[in-house]
Design an enzyme around this catalytic site. Sequence first.
Site, PDB file in Angstrom:
ATOM      1  N   ARG A 123       1.030  -1.232  -0.013  1.00 17.47           N
ATOM      2  CA  ARG A 123      -0.025  -0.107  -0.044  1.00 17.47           C
ATOM      3  C   ARG A 123       1.030   1.243   0.121  1.00 17.47           C
ATOM      4  O   ARG A 123       0.211   2.305  -0.203  1.00 17.47           O
ATOM      5  CB  ARG A 123      -0.877   0.069   1.178  1.00 17.47           C
ATOM      6  CG  ARG A 123      -0.203   0.015   2.671  1.00 17.47           C
ATOM      7  CD  ARG A 123      -1.298  -0.083   3.806  1.00 17.47           C
ATOM      8  NE  ARG A 123      -0.570  -0.147   4.951  1.00 17.47           N
ATOM      9  CZ  ARG A 123      -0.292  -1.233   5.498  1.00 17.47           C
ATOM     10  NH1 ARG A 123      -0.526  -2.383   5.087  1.00 17.47           N
ATOM     11  NH2 ARG A 123       0.289  -1.113   6.788  1.00 17.47           N
ATOM     12  N   TYR A 124       2.116   1.163   0.278  1.00 10.50           N
ATOM     13  CA  TYR A 124       3.193   2.242   0.323  1.00 10.50           C
ATOM     14  C   TYR A 124       4.001   2.403  -0.815  1.00 10.50           C
ATOM     15  O   TYR A 124       4.471   3.478  -1.242  1.00 10.50           O
ATOM     16  CB  TYR A 124       4.149   2.166   1.473  1.00 10.50           C
ATOM     17  CG  TYR A 124       3.411   2.049   2.826  1.00 10.50           C
ATOM     18  CD1 TYR A 124       2.503   3.029   3.201  1.00 10.50           C
ATOM     19  CD2 TYR A 124       3.442   1.038   3.743  1.00 10.50           C
ATOM     20  CE1 TYR A 124       1.833   3.181   4.671  1.00 10.50           C
ATOM     21  CE2 TYR A 124       2.917   1.096   4.955  1.00 10.50           C
ATOM     22  CZ  TYR A 124       1.878   2.052   5.398  1.00 10.50           C
ATOM     23  OH  TYR A 124       1.592   2.013   6.714  1.00 10.50           O
ATOM     24  N   THR A 125       4.203   1.268  -1.590  1.00 12.52           N
ATOM     25  CA  THR A 125       5.144   1.265  -2.638  1.00 12.52           C
ATOM     26  C   THR A 125       4.455   1.709  -3.924  1.00 12.52           C
ATOM     27  O   THR A 125       3.281   1.332  -4.129  1.00 12.52           O
ATOM     28  CB  THR A 125       5.838   0.162  -2.876  1.00 12.52           C
ATOM     29  OG1 THR A 125       4.878  -0.902  -3.008  1.00 12.52           O
ATOM     30  CG2 THR A 125       6.756  -0.085  -1.639  1.00 12.52           C
TER      31      THR A 125
END
Length: 741
Positions: A123-125
């Site tokens: 969800r961050y990358t």
Amino acid sequence: MATTLEHESERQPLRIFAEKAYLDYAMYVILDRALPHIGDGLKPVQRRIVYAMSELGLSAVSKPKKAARTVGDVIGKFHPHGDSACYEAMVIMAQSFSYRYPLIDGHGNWGTADDPKSFAAMRYTESKLTAYAATLLSELGQGTVDWQPNFDGTLDEPKTLPARLPNVLLNGGTGIAVGMATDIPPHNLREVAAATVHLLKNPNADLDALCEFMPAPDFPTGAEIISSAAEIRQLYATGNGMVRLRATYTIENGEIVIDALPYQTSGARVLEQIAGQMAAKKLPMVSDLRDESDHENPTRLIIVPRSNRVDMDALMAHLFATTGLEKGVRANLNVIGLDGAPRVKNLREILSEWLVYRTDTVTRRLQYRLDAVLDRLHILEGLLIAYLNIDEVIHIIRTEDEPKPVMMKRFDITGTQADAILDLRLRHLMKLEEFKIRGEQEELEAERKTLEATLGSRKKLNALIAGEIEADADKYGDDRRSRLVERDQARALSEADLLPSEPVTVVLSRQGWIRAAKGHDVDAPGLSFRSGDEYLTHAAGRSNQTLIVIDSTGRSYTLAAHKLPSARGQGEPLTGSLNPSDGARFVGIAIGDEQTRCVLASSAGNGFVTTLGEISSRNKSGKAALGVGRNDSALTPSTVTGADPEVCVVTGEGQLLCLPLGELPELAKGKGNKLISLKKGEQVVAVQALSATAKLVIHSGRRHMTLKAADRDIYRGPRASRGKQLPRGYTQVQALSVDGD
């Protein structure tokens, strides 16, 4: 109802059912999970990730999107498995230290070489495809590959991707299936391309010819490949083998700088291993470690030697043998072939089979384009008829309820051509369009001839394939990272090598108590001894050298000099660590390197030359070194030093003989030869080896006499001669020593 169920069921022995279920599962894991396909070099999950990203428009020039978006598409449309497993497969394809030519351009934390699994959550990358990924996707919509329904039949997915390069060798891959595994090392694009083109142009080329272009794997983290050319050739010939990798280092300002590590080796783990040896005091020549790795220098590990006298090459050889700075990478070229069966293939088989795949792909691409050109020419022919008869065409369209069949009959055109005419827009009815059509016809006609000529000639088809491979090699290729250097096998330093080399003096008492004093300026006879005990002998050497103890029966024992008790006390008895035979007493010691020579002799006047390494023994009971008679005893050994050495032998009655060392035999063990001629009842009390320039000191009670080299001339004689009598007052000699050797 019962009858219906009975007809729908099937009875099988459990053994047959279990066997079939296991084999079905095994083949599923092998073909649909673990092994790459020879065509595009990808496993199914990797292929689905790359295809899903292309469908999302995530090309190299686009803006990246969240990795979670890609993973969602992959598992929702093509790969109904766990999202974490899918994301991990995606991460590996984005790691420049895992893939030689990454397929995914990752933004954010995608792991590090020290900890490849330290990547951030999806969800961050963000990610998109790399430019190199175009070699797998650019021909996808050109009729080049077969398609199959996805898991729920709502979409189609490619069975393989139309790879323009042998990606199976370029990025390699690992996988564990049921009963088989694969470990394909990565290779250099330019080298693989050159070998592939050579095989394409020379179908009979043998393995040696291919190895000229493609000498070895090429790993993304660099380092050195130290395997021999013969070992690598054997790997390529059989499809199985091992590639030895070694870290590279330089010397900067007296410090060792490691700038490249073997494939899949953690720098932090290597530093932990070195630090562990330092903590265990097994690496005294290293004083400090530092990790200066950063974005500009992905690998920069600093090893600080304790002094500039440290042999850095020997230190690194030890670290290569005992840490992850050197490792073997297994190679097992197991792939799914064009026949759909997994098999370990050699290098020539892989390249040959990939060329078959590539030839089929290019042929399908050209045929697909040729069909499109012919279709377009067919339509242009119909459009040109329409433009030449535009007024009549307009009249038919305005007056006829079904203009299509009327036009087909009137102008002798096909339904496809009629549909194209009916689909024309009014603005395309200009006079200029006729010239555009004729120009397009000429271009397509020329392309048609080229395509037909290429498809009709294997030579031209091969030339096209070779040209495309070479063009991609120029565009995406780079220099080799893993240098090829044949090295000797790394050897770990022995315990003695790892010990600090400090000067010590080992002192032995008459009752067999031993101790060691630091330095060589030690008054050994002046040390304090236990009540009833006294000084017997001493030997000067280094703390990391071999210490030999000789007992009266001629047996030799080995002790670690650095483990001896300090001379500040009165030492420890040798019987606490050694097991001499009953009645034996310890008579002497010698210290030096394993190659240090020494003279062993008995009171019977026999002796020989040997090395400390020959008579060393780790057994507490020692080993038989010198043959000694029942009524005789071994004497204190004497180490050989200096130039032109000689041996001086003295009896208890003061008979002295000096002879060249070369007259003594060199043996590993035994009785030796007669050194001096003795009278009945006479015995030798001491033997001393010394250089030609040293002074010989003769001890008799409290008196001693020093003989220079010239003074010893009268005592020199051949081996087994009688020698000369010492002056009056030296008829009761106890020992010999050296002054100024």
